[in-house]
Design a protein around this motif. Structure first.
Motif, mmCIF file in Angstrom:
data_model
loop_
_atom_site.group_PDB
_atom_site.id
_atom_site.type_symbol
_atom_site.label_atom_id
_atom_site.label_comp_id
_atom_site.label_asym_id
_atom_site.label_seq_id
_atom_site.Cartn_x
_atom_site.Cartn_y
_atom_site.Cartn_z
ATOM 1 N N HIS A 148 19.756 -16.011 -13.912
ATOM 2 C CA HIS A 148 18.343 -15.611 -14.010
ATOM 3 C C HIS A 148 18.157 -14.128 -14.287
ATOM 4 N N GLU A 164 20.913 -19.379 -10.433
ATOM 5 C CA GLU A 164 20.378 -20.595 -9.826
ATOM 6 C C GLU A 164 21.323 -21.105 -8.731
ATOM 7 N N TRP A 198 18.243 -20.250 -5.200
ATOM 8 C CA TRP A 198 18.324 -19.499 -6.457
ATOM 9 C C TRP A 198 17.918 -18.034 -6.296
ATOM 10 N N SER A 200 16.293 -14.952 -8.280
ATOM 11 C CA SER A 200 15.482 -14.706 -9.490
ATOM 12 C C SER A 200 15.401 -13.235 -9.852
ATOM 13 N N CYS A 201 15.705 -12.330 -8.892
ATOM 14 C CA CYS A 201 15.635 -10.909 -9.245
ATOM 15 C C CYS A 201 16.737 -10.142 -8.529
ATOM 16 N N CYS A 211 17.555 -8.031 -3.829
ATOM 17 C CA CYS A 211 17.620 -9.343 -4.483
ATOM 18 C C CYS A 211 16.740 -10.328 -3.734
ATOM 19 N N GLY A 213 14.461 -14.491 -4.292
ATOM 20 C CA GLY A 213 14.180 -15.702 -5.071
ATOM 21 C C GLY A 213 13.817 -16.786 -4.092
ATOM 22 N N CYS A 236 8.305 -16.814 -3.705
ATOM 23 C CA CYS A 236 9.513 -16.258 -4.318
ATOM 24 C C CYS A 236 9.163 -14.997 -5.098
ATOM 25 N N ARG A 238 9.812 -12.420 -8.124
ATOM 26 C CA ARG A 238 10.391 -12.574 -9.469
ATOM 27 C C ARG A 238 10.867 -11.256 -10.078
ATOM 28 N N GLY A 251 5.653 -11.624 -7.479
ATOM 29 C CA GLY A 251 6.153 -13.002 -7.516
ATOM 30 C C GLY A 251 4.995 -13.957 -7.349
#
Length: 315
Positions: A148, A164, A198, A200-201, A211, A213, A236, A238, A251
């Motif tokens: 991602h 993911e 997952w 996502s950032c 980090c 998600g 979440c 992003r 997010g």
């Protein structure tokens, strides 16, 4: 419409934004921010179709705008775009195993150390392209699902990627070897099984990493590889960034969250879109220093002051 990506021009006077229809819009920040700006100045000076699928990632080099669509990356000249000439300088495709699958490209970053483009996407791999000659020179393999997000830790010659599969991997950009793998969802303080695992950032600032998600947004010390702060944000996240002594993050939810490094959520500033995908700070120009955020709407909110939305650009 959803806005997925943004990038400021090298001069800082223009903003490019990419949407779910494969279109890129170019806005004139200097016109939109001028004292006598009208509603017309909040519309794009140029809109064009760049890719077949959504434009999940945009990035600017010294003179080019790079855009990523379904399985391909295109380069556009900023000086030509500002003259409304839309012809790609080149389009490249990473070396995918199968010619049938077209994996989406979710994230791109530049590694200034060797002037390479680092690309993460739907084939679970990270592809590294030499920007001098346009050749994909390395593939970093290790994630077991979509990648991602990618970022670079310049000083350590490291590439970081989030996927993911719930892992953040740290790679040695010189050897292409994975040096650490952090499975964030296995840390009880970060885990939120109801949202999934997952990532996502991911973003870094020297020895620090942010980090989030499925797991909560968390701040990690990269020398000890341990989480030091957990941010109690719903939904979440992003995209997040370090800004002075703050962390700015967007997010799920119609707001930009301002967090302190210690974990406290200091403020949540309302935005137009109900859900946000992208936030960018314009550090390329002191005159047009703004924060712009986009998401599940055709409007991109512009903040001249971090504590309130000044106006919205309209795709």
């Amino acid at each position: 419409m959803s806005v997925f990506s943004q990038s400021f021009s090298p001069c800082g006077r223009f903003l490019a934004a990419g949407n779910n229809y494969g279109e890129i819009a170019v806005f004139s920040l200097s016109a939109a921010l001028s004292p006598d700006a009208t509603a017309l100045n909040q519309k794009p000076v140029l809109t064009f179709t760049a890719h077949e699928g959504p434009v999940f990632s945009l990035l600017s080099t010294d003179c080019h705008l790079l855009s990523a669509g379904n399985g391909e990356i295109s380069a556009w000249s900023w000086s030509e775009l500002t003259k409304k000439n839309v012809k790609p300088l080149w389009t490249r495709r990473p070396n995918y195993k199968s010619s049938l699958e077209i994996p989406e490209i979710n994230s791109m970053t530049i590694n200034p150390r060797d002037n390479s483009l680092v690309v993460g996407g739907g084939d679970n791999n990270i592809h590294v392209m030499d920007l001098e000659n346009g050749v994909f020179k390395t593939v970093l393999q290790g994630h077991s699902d979509y990648v991602h997000c990618v970022t670079v830790r310049e000083r350590e010659a490291e590439i970081l990627s989030g996927g993911e599969d719930g892992a953040v991997r740290l790679w040695d950009s010189r050897t292409g070897q994975c040096v650490h793998c952090i499975e964030v969802y296995k840390y009880e303080v970060c885990a939120r099984p109801q949202y999934g695992k997952w990532i996502s950032c991911v973003t870094t600032d020297s020895d620090w990493m942010l980090c989030g998600g499925g797991p909560s947004l968390s701040l990690w010390h990269l020398r000890s590889l341990s989480p030091t702060s957990i941010f109690n944000l719903s939904g979440c996240q992003r995209q997040s960034t370090f800004h002075q002594d703050l962390i700015l993050t967007v997010g799920e939810g119609a707001f930009v969250s301002h967090c302190l490094l210690g974990g406290e959520v200091k403020a949540q500033i309302p935005c137009t879109p109900q859900s946000l995908n992208t936030l960018q700070l314009n550090n390329n120009s002191t005159e047009h220093r703004v924060l712009t955020v986009g998401g599940s709407s055709d409007r991109i909110d512009v903040f001249t002051n971090l504590s309130y939305r000044a106006f919205s650009l309209r795709f």
